[in-house]
Enzyme design. Structure first.
Site, mmCIF file in Angstrom:
data_model
loop_
_atom_site.group_PDB
_atom_site.id
_atom_site.type_symbol
_atom_site.label_atom_id
_atom_site.label_comp_id
_atom_site.label_asym_id
_atom_site.label_seq_id
_atom_site.Cartn_x
_atom_site.Cartn_y
_atom_site.Cartn_z
ATOM 1 N N LYS A 199 0.868 -1.179 0.000
ATOM 2 C CA LYS A 199 0.000 0.000 0.000
ATOM 3 C C LYS A 199 0.904 1.228 0.000
ATOM 4 O O LYS A 199 1.612 1.501 0.965
ATOM 5 C CB LYS A 199 -0.913 0.005 1.221
ATOM 6 N N ARG A 209 -10.853 9.681 1.376
ATOM 7 C CA ARG A 209 -10.883 10.324 2.693
ATOM 8 C C ARG A 209 -12.069 11.274 2.802
ATOM 9 O O ARG A 209 -12.635 11.446 3.884
ATOM 10 C CB ARG A 209 -9.548 11.030 2.945
ATOM 11 N N GLU A 237 7.413 -6.983 1.095
ATOM 12 C CA GLU A 237 6.183 -6.941 1.892
ATOM 13 C C GLU A 237 5.257 -8.111 1.525
ATOM 14 O O GLU A 237 4.659 -8.738 2.411
ATOM 15 C CB GLU A 237 5.462 -5.606 1.679
ATOM 16 N N LYS A 252 -1.895 -1.570 -4.009
ATOM 17 C CA LYS A 252 -2.747 -0.374 -3.968
ATOM 18 C C LYS A 252 -1.867 0.875 -4.023
ATOM 19 O O LYS A 252 -0.961 0.999 -3.198
ATOM 20 C CB LYS A 252 -3.574 -0.378 -2.677
#
Length: 338
Positions: A199, A209, A237, A252
């Site tokens: 991410k 948001r 990751e 993402k």
């Protein structure tokens, strides 16, 4: 008529829709799509989000009607995001652990009405904290291990409510391992983990948001979300999350990070989910609303590119429209009476 002595004429494979369809290498299917839903307490709510044209905040009664429609045209999975009233937010995001918050109610209601639908729950604190950060924020820093402990409890609670998959989106170290251990200890061995493995600290999250009314009050997320310049870090990751027990990994954003999707696909046997984020969606919609691009064509192309890069499934705000278009495309050809 001039005829060149060509042995190879690739255009022969493009001469008609029927020929093109049988050699098409990548196809977009309804089962590729995951619909992100913004849930809000109340009833009769269907509020359009100004920065995301055609996307809404829903109350449970209203989204149930939409789900009934979409399931008939191929919807297979949803991911839930909560819109939390400001008076329920505080520093530690404690309301995220409340069993009657809108996510928990949403999981229960949707699984009861649509038991065959795959329900994914987002695990993060940013919708619930006054800071707008994805974990416990103290002295201008998100505390990793204490935040991870909280996520474990939230994941177990979502599993108890009936979530098929939990999706930690926080980017804290070790959270997949802790969540897997906590769910297994409580008997939820069949609840999957979709980890937001790569991410990025992207500039493309603004409309999301807005949708949640969750904005940073101080600091930024670069101490835990990834540097957009890095790809090897993304592979690390993904590897760590796989070792910790993730069932799926996520990249993402998607459209700006197709190279990362390609490399993730090459380096794991797990499903790779890609998130076409709010900024990607809103840029496309802005051009469409100005008449600069054709909405159906450009959205389909954007999703096809993500799948072509190697995505197993795609989270997209355009899912309801795409399901309609795919259903229309699947109608049989009209034939002349012989």
């Amino acid at each position: 008529m001039i005829r060149l002595p060509l042995l190879k004429r690739p255009r022969r494979n493009r001469k008609s829709a029927a020929v093109r369809s049988i050699i098409q290498e990548t196809q977009l299917c309804s089962s590729d799509l995951i619909w992100p839903i913004f849930l809000k307490d109340g009833s009769g709510i269907r509020e359009e989000i100004k920065s995301m044209p055609g996307v809404y905040r829903w109350s449970l009664d209203m989204v149930s009607k939409e789900l009934e429609r979409l399931c008939t045209i191929g919807l297979k999975a949803v991911i839930l995001f909560p819109v939390i009233d400001a008076n329920k937010k505080e520093q530690f995001g404690s309301y995220a652990s409340h069993p009657y918050n809108i996510v928990c109610k949403g999981i229960q209601a949707i699984k009861k009405s649509f038991p065959e639908l795959c329900v994914i729950s987002d695990i993060a604190l940013d919708p619930f904290t006054t800071s707008g950060h994805d974990g416990i924020f103290h002295n201008n820093y998100v505390i990793n291990d204490e935040s991870v402990r909280v996520y474990g409890g939230i994941a177990v609670m979502h599993a108890e409510m009936g979530a098929d998959i939990v999706a930690p989106s926080d980017m804290m170290d070790g959270r997949v391992k802790h969540i897997r251990e906590q769910m297994d200890q409580m008997g939820f061995v069949n609840t999957g983990i979709l980890s937001y493995s790569a991410k990025y600290a992207s500039a493309l999250y603004g409309p999301f948001r807005d949708a949640l009314s969750s904005h940073l009050q101080s600091g930024d997320k670069r101490t835990y979300q990834m540097d957009p310049a890095n790809v090897q870090e993304a592979l690390l990751e993904c590897q760590l999350d796989e070792e910790e027990g993730a069932d799926m990994v996520m990249i993402k954003p998607a459209g700006f990070y197709l190279d990362v999707i390609v490399k993730a696909r090459e380096n794991t046997h797990l499903p790779v989910v890609a998130y076409q984020v709010s900024g990607e969606f809103s840029m496309i919609m802005a051009a469409c609303l100005h008449g600069w691009l054709n909405k159906e064509s450009v959205i389909k192309e954007s999703l096809l590119a993500i799948k072509r890069a190697g995505a197993t499934a795609i989270i997209s705000y355009a899912t309801p429209w795409v399901l309609e278009w795919l259903a229309k495309d699947a109608l049989p050809f009209e034939r002349s009476v012989l």
